[in-house]
Enzyme design. Structure first.
Site, PDB file in Angstrom:
ATOM      1  N   ARG A 121       0.721  -1.329   0.157  1.00 21.95           N
ATOM      2  CA  ARG A 121      -0.401  -0.383  -0.296  1.00 21.95           C
ATOM      3  C   ARG A 121       1.236   1.281   0.061  1.00 21.95           C
ATOM      4  NH1 ARG A 121      -3.415  -2.994   3.530  1.00 21.95           N
ATOM      5  NH2 ARG A 121      -4.663  -4.505   1.894  1.00 21.95           N
ATOM      6  N   LYS A 143       3.840  11.883 -11.066  1.00 22.72           N
ATOM      7  CA  LYS A 143       2.589  10.785 -11.364  1.00 22.72           C
ATOM      8  C   LYS A 143       3.033   9.425 -12.250  1.00 22.72           C
ATOM      9  CE  LYS A 143      -0.168  13.897 -14.371  1.00 22.72           C
ATOM     10  NZ  LYS A 143      -0.672  14.659 -15.277  1.00 22.72           N
ATOM     11  N   GLU A 185       9.507  18.437 -24.223  1.00 23.01           N
ATOM     12  CA  GLU A 185       9.158  18.102 -23.238  1.00 23.01           C
ATOM     13  C   GLU A 185       9.496  19.779 -22.975  1.00 23.01           C
ATOM     14  OE1 GLU A 185       6.164  17.225 -21.719  1.00 23.01           O
ATOM     15  OE2 GLU A 185       6.472  15.156 -21.874  1.00 23.01           O
ATOM     16  N   LYS A 227       8.010  23.272 -13.583  1.00 22.66           N
ATOM     17  CA  LYS A 227       6.935  22.054 -13.884  1.00 22.66           C
ATOM     18  C   LYS A 227       7.267  21.598 -10.963  1.00 22.66           C
ATOM     19  CE  LYS A 227       5.378  17.379 -13.783  1.00 22.66           C
ATOM     20  NZ  LYS A 227       6.195  16.251 -14.496  1.00 22.66           N
ATOM     21  N   GLU A 237      -4.363  17.291 -10.186  1.00 27.36           N
ATOM     22  CA  GLU A 237      -4.693  17.855 -11.866  1.00 27.36           C
ATOM     23  C   GLU A 237      -6.306  18.571 -11.456  1.00 27.36           C
ATOM     24  OE1 GLU A 237      -2.422  16.028 -14.891  1.00 27.36           O
ATOM     25  OE2 GLU A 237      -4.490  16.748 -16.005  1.00 27.36           O
ATOM     26  N   ARG A 241      -2.555  21.951 -13.681  1.00 27.07           N
ATOM     27  CA  ARG A 241      -1.810  21.218 -13.814  1.00 27.07           C
ATOM     28  C   ARG A 241      -2.121  20.375 -15.614  1.00 27.07           C
ATOM     29  NH1 ARG A 241       1.227  16.129  -9.996  1.00 27.07           N
ATOM     30  NH2 ARG A 241       2.253  15.103 -12.473  1.00 27.07           N
ATOM     31  N   ASN A 245      -0.197  19.166 -20.165  1.00 27.57           N
ATOM     32  CA  ASN A 245      -0.514  18.399 -21.156  1.00 27.57           C
ATOM     33  C   ASN A 245      -0.611  18.926 -22.417  1.00 27.57           C
ATOM     34  OD1 ASN A 245      -0.929  16.219 -19.292  1.00 27.57           O
ATOM     35  ND2 ASN A 245      -3.082  16.752 -18.320  1.00 27.57           N
ATOM     36  N   HIS A 248       0.411  16.527 -25.222  1.00 26.65           N
ATOM     37  CA  HIS A 248      -0.458  14.971 -25.309  1.00 26.65           C
ATOM     38  C   HIS A 248      -1.818  14.116 -25.436  1.00 26.65           C
ATOM     39  CE1 HIS A 248       3.340  16.559 -22.802  1.00 26.65           C
ATOM     40  NE2 HIS A 248       2.887  14.871 -22.369  1.00 26.65           N
ATOM     41  N   HIS A 252      -0.077  10.544 -27.111  1.00 32.19           N
ATOM     42  CA  HIS A 252      -0.572   9.598 -27.008  1.00 32.19           C
ATOM     43  C   HIS A 252      -0.959   8.639 -27.529  1.00 32.19           C
ATOM     44  CE1 HIS A 252       0.285  11.423 -21.696  1.00 32.19           C
ATOM     45  NE2 HIS A 252       1.107  11.317 -23.182  1.00 32.19           N
ATOM     46  N   HIS A 265       8.384   8.938 -27.260  1.00 27.13           N
ATOM     47  CA  HIS A 265       7.423   9.828 -26.210  1.00 27.13           C
ATOM     48  C   HIS A 265       6.929  11.182 -26.819  1.00 27.13           C
ATOM     49  CE1 HIS A 265       4.889  11.775 -23.579  1.00 27.13           C
ATOM     50  NE2 HIS A 265       5.412  12.347 -23.190  1.00 27.13           N
TER      51      HIS A 265
HETATM   52  P1  NAD Z   1      13.199   5.986 -21.342  1.00 24.99           P
HETATM   53  O1  NAD Z   1      12.895   5.379 -19.766  1.00 24.99           O
HETATM   54  O2  NAD Z   1      11.779   4.356 -22.374  1.00 24.99           O
HETATM   55  O3  NAD Z   1      14.397   6.303 -21.720  1.00 24.99           O
HETATM   56  C1  NAD Z   1      14.763   6.736 -23.247  1.00 24.99           C
HETATM   57  C2  NAD Z   1      16.043   4.968 -23.957  1.00 24.99           C
HETATM   58  O4  NAD Z   1      17.075   5.745 -23.200  1.00 24.99           O
HETATM   59  C3  NAD Z   1      15.815   3.965 -23.353  1.00 24.99           C
HETATM   60  O5  NAD Z   1      15.967   2.428 -23.881  1.00 24.99           O
HETATM   61  C4  NAD Z   1      16.699   3.742 -21.784  1.00 24.99           C
HETATM   62  O6  NAD Z   1      17.034   2.661 -21.115  1.00 24.99           O
HETATM   63  C5  NAD Z   1      17.120   4.458 -22.800  1.00 24.99           C
HETATM   64  N1  NAD Z   1      18.303   5.648 -21.678  1.00 24.99           N
HETATM   65  C6  NAD Z   1      18.081   5.998 -20.439  1.00 24.99           C
HETATM   66  N2  NAD Z   1      19.500   6.776 -19.538  1.00 24.99           N
HETATM   67  C7  NAD Z   1      20.324   6.466 -20.663  1.00 24.99           C
HETATM   68  C8  NAD Z   1      20.905   6.977 -20.450  1.00 24.99           C
HETATM   69  N3  NAD Z   1      21.877   8.026 -19.885  1.00 24.99           N
HETATM   70  N4  NAD Z   1      22.113   7.042 -21.772  1.00 24.99           N
HETATM   71  C9  NAD Z   1      21.839   5.959 -22.298  1.00 24.99           C
HETATM   72  N5  NAD Z   1      20.392   5.176 -22.642  1.00 24.99           N
HETATM   73  C10 NAD Z   1      20.047   5.232 -21.533  1.00 24.99           C
HETATM   74  O7  NAD Z   1      12.146   7.178 -21.881  1.00 24.99           O
HETATM   75  P2  NAD Z   1      11.784   8.732 -21.970  1.00 24.99           P
HETATM   76  O8  NAD Z   1      12.103   9.346 -22.653  1.00 24.99           O
HETATM   77  O9  NAD Z   1      12.553   8.892 -20.224  1.00 24.99           O
HETATM   78  O10 NAD Z   1      10.557   8.373 -20.902  1.00 24.99           O
HETATM   79  C11 NAD Z   1       9.330   8.341 -21.979  1.00 24.99           C
HETATM   80  C12 NAD Z   1       8.020   7.825 -20.301  1.00 24.99           C
HETATM   81  O11 NAD Z   1       8.301   8.842 -19.675  1.00 24.99           O
HETATM   82  C13 NAD Z   1       6.819   8.087 -20.764  1.00 24.99           C
HETATM   83  O12 NAD Z   1       6.599   7.003 -20.663  1.00 24.99           O
HETATM   84  C14 NAD Z   1       6.135   8.761 -20.172  1.00 24.99           C
HETATM   85  O13 NAD Z   1       4.815   9.014 -20.755  1.00 24.99           O
HETATM   86  C15 NAD Z   1       6.634   9.000 -19.589  1.00 24.99           C
HETATM   87  N6  NAD Z   1       6.447  10.360 -19.311  1.00 24.99           N
HETATM   88  C16 NAD Z   1       6.158  10.649 -17.144  1.00 24.99           C
HETATM   89  C17 NAD Z   1       5.829  11.627 -17.189  1.00 24.99           C
HETATM   90  C18 NAD Z   1       5.309  11.713 -15.482  1.00 24.99           C
HETATM   91  O14 NAD Z   1       4.662  13.260 -15.053  1.00 24.99           O
HETATM   92  N7  NAD Z   1       5.220  10.812 -15.678  1.00 24.99           N
HETATM   93  C19 NAD Z   1       6.107  13.169 -18.258  1.00 24.99           C
HETATM   94  C20 NAD Z   1       6.712  13.110 -19.040  1.00 24.99           C
HETATM   95  C21 NAD Z   1       6.831  11.698 -19.817  1.00 24.99           C
HETATM   96  N1  GLY Z   2       3.541  15.701 -17.498  1.00 25.55           N
HETATM   97  C1  GLY Z   2       2.267  15.929 -17.125  1.00 25.55           C
HETATM   98  C2  GLY Z   2       1.981  16.240 -15.971  1.00 25.55           C
HETATM   99  O1  GLY Z   2       3.339  15.280 -14.797  1.00 25.55           O
HETATM  100  O2  GLY Z   2       1.474  16.550 -15.459  1.00 25.55           O
END
Ligand code: NAD
Ligand code: GLY
Length: 371
Positions: A121, A143, A185, A227, A237, A241, A245, A248, A252, A265
Site C-alpha cells: 500500500r 505521476k 518537453e 514543473k 490535476e 496542472r 498536457n 499530449h 498519446h 514519447h
Molecule cells: P525511456 O525511459 O524509455 O528512456 C529512453 C531510452 O534511453 C531507453 O532505451 C533507456 O534504456 C535509455 N537510457 C536511459 N538513460 C540512459 C542513459 N543515461 N544513457 C544511455 N541510455 C539511456 O524514455 P524517456 O523518454 O526517458 O521517458 C518516456 C516516458 O516518460 C513515457 O512513458 C512517458 O509517458 C513518461 N512521462 C511521464 C511523465 C510523468 O509525469 N510521470 C511525464 C512525461 C513523460
Molecule cells: N507530464 C504531465 C504531468 O506531470 O502532469
C-alpha cells in the site's frame, strides 16, 4: 549543484541538479533518513552503465540494496513487468520501511514509482532520472503508472518521491535521438509558461544540442522550477496542472496506435504540440507568427512535426483519443495556446479541427462519437 524545491507542505522535496551526483546517491538517501533496505529498479540499458556506481554509493552510505532490471523502452511499461517487480520485492522481503530507487528514464521512473505506490500500500521511493525527458519532467510531480494496449498511462497513481537526483553526466551516454525527444518537453515549458525560455531555446538550441554544460544545467533547472511551481499549486490535476498536457492528447494517441513502438514519447508529443498550435491559431487566437516559431523550433531540434495516417489508422487514433484521461463526458478537451507563454485548459475541440491540424483526410467511415 542547484536545488529546486517542490512545495508540497510536509511532503516538500528537493530536486538536485548537477554533474557527478550519482556518486552522492547514498548520502542523499541517508540525509532523508530512508530505511536501510532498498530496491534499485532500472532497465537493462541503464543498468549496464549505472548499476555499479549506484549500488556502490548506496552501500558506502550503509544501505543494503538489491537490484532489479527490466527490458528497456516504452513497450516494457506494462502491468506484467510491474507484477514481475512485485514478485522480486516479495522474494527479497522488502518491508514497509524499505524504499525503491528508480534509476533510468521516464519508463523506469513511471513503472518503479507505481511499484512503490502500490507495494504494501505504498513505500518510499526516490527518482534518479537518466534521460533529459525524465530530468525535466517525468521524475518530478508524482505521476506514476503504466500503459494498457488501449491507451497511455491508463493505470496509475500519484505518489511523490522523497527526492530527485539529476546527474547531468548521465546525459552524455544518451543516444542523440533520445536527447532530442527530451527537448520536446523542454520546448513545451516555453510554450505553456515562459516566453523568455522559448526565446532562449531558439537562441541557444545549437549549444543545447551539443550539451554545453552551463546552458544545459540552467535550462533543466528552469524546467524543474516550472514543473515544481505547477505541481505545488495543483498536485492532483484539478485545474492548472493540465497545462502540462499541451500536445499530449494527440501524442498519446499516436503512441497507442503505433503500439508504443514507432515514436518515442517526445517525438509523438512534438507532432501533438505542432497540431495543438495549429488548432490554437484557428480557435484560441494564437498569432500565425507564433505557430510558425513553434513549428520551426521543433523542426530545428530534429523532431517530427507531421504524420501520415491511413483511414484505418485515423479511425484508431480517434478511438485512442476517446480513451484519453483528458476526455470528459465524451468531449475532447485540449490545452490551447493564446500566445507563446500562455495557454488555456479545457478547450473543446471538434474532431474535424483535429483532422485538419494533422492534415488527415476527412473520413467517410463511421468514426466514434462523430469523429
Ligand atoms: P525511456 O525511459 O524509455 O528512456 C529512453 C531510452 O534511453 C531507453 O532505451 C533507456 O534504456 C535509455 N537510457 C536511459 N538513460 C540512459 C542513459 N543515461 N544513457 C544511455 N541510455 C539511456 O524514455 P524517456 O523518454 O526517458 O521517458 C518516456 C516516458 O516518460 C513515457 O512513458 C512517458 O509517458 C513518461 N512521462 C511521464 C511523465 C510523468 O509525469 N510521470 C511525464 C512525461 C513523460
Ligand atoms: N507530464 C504531465 C504531468 O506531470 O502532469
Amino acid at each position: 549543484m542547484r536545488t529546486v524545491k517542490v512545495p508540497l507542505a510536509d511532503r516538500t522535496y528537493p530536486i538536485h541538479i548537477g554533474a557527478g551526483l550519482l556518486a552522492d546517491l547514498g548520502k542523499h538517501c541517508a540525509h532523508q533518513k530512508l530505511g536501510q533496505r532498498c530496491v534499485v529498479i532500472s532497465d537493462t540499458t541503464v543498468a549496464r552503465r549505472y548499476r555499479k556506481p549506484a549500488l556502490a554509493s548506496l552501500k558506502a552510505a550503509g544501505f543494503a540494496p538489491v537490484f532489479i532490471s527490466q527490458p528497456a523502452g516504452e513497450q516494457a511499461k506494462t502491468l506484467k513487468n510491474v507484477q514481475a517487480c512485485y514478485d522480486q520485492l516479495a522474494k527479497h522481503r522488502i518491508e514497509r520501511g524499505s524504499f525503491v530507487v528508480a534509476l533510468g528514464g521516464g519508463v523506469v521512473g513511471d513503472m518503479a514509482g507505481f511499484v512503490a505506490a502500490t507495494y504494501l500500500r505504498g513505500i518510499d521511493f526516490v527518482q534518479v532520472p537518466t534521460t533529459l525527458l525524465a530530468q525535466v519532467d517525468s521524475s518530478v510531480g508524482g505521476k506514476v503508472g503504466v500503459n494498457l494496449a488501449a491507451g497511455k498511462n491508463l493505470v496509475g497513481a500519484f505518489h511523490q518521491p522523497k527526492f530527485v537526483l539529476c546527474d547531468l553526466d548521465t546525459l552524455r551516454t544518451l543516444p542523440a535521438r533520445e536527447f532530442r525527444a527530451g527537448l520536446a518537453e523542454v520546448i513545451k515549458y516555453g510554450i505553456i509558461y515562459d516566453a523568455k525560455l522559448f526565446t532562449r531555446l531558439e537562441r541557444d538550441l545549437p549549444k543545447l544540442l551539443q550539451q554545453h554544460p552551463a546552458t544545459l544545467a540552467a535550462v533543466i533547472a528552469r524546467c524543474c522550477q516550472i514543473k515544481a511551481a505547477v505541481v505545488g499549486l495543483d498536485e492532483n490535476e484539478t485545474g492548472l496542472r493540465a497545462i502540462l498536457n499541451f500536445g499530449h492528447t494527440l501524442g498519446h494517441g499516436l503512441e497507442a496506435i503505433s503500439k508504443y513502438g514507432k515514436y518515442l514519447h517526445g517525438e509523438a508529443i512534438s507532432i501533438g504540440q505542432v497540431a495543438a498550435a495549429r488548432i490554437s491559431q484557428a480557435q484560441a487566437g494564437l498569432p500565425a507568427k507564433d505557430t510558425a516559431r513553434i513549428t520551426a523550433l521543433f523542426k530545428n531540434t530534429g523532431l517530427p512535426t507531421s504524420v501520415k495516417l491511413t483511414l484505418a489508422q485515423t479511425k484508431r487514433l480517434f478511438t485512442a483519443i476517446q480513451l484519453d484521461k483528458k476526455v470528459t463526458a465524451g468531449q475532447i478537451n485540449f490545452v490551447l495556446a493564446k500566445k507563446i507563454g500562455q495557454v488555456l485548459t479545457g478547450q473543446k475541440v471538434q474532431p474535424a479541427q483535429i483532422r485538419q491540424s494533422l492534415n488527415l483526410q476527412p473520413s467517410t467511415l463511421n468514426l466514434p462519437n462523430g469523429c
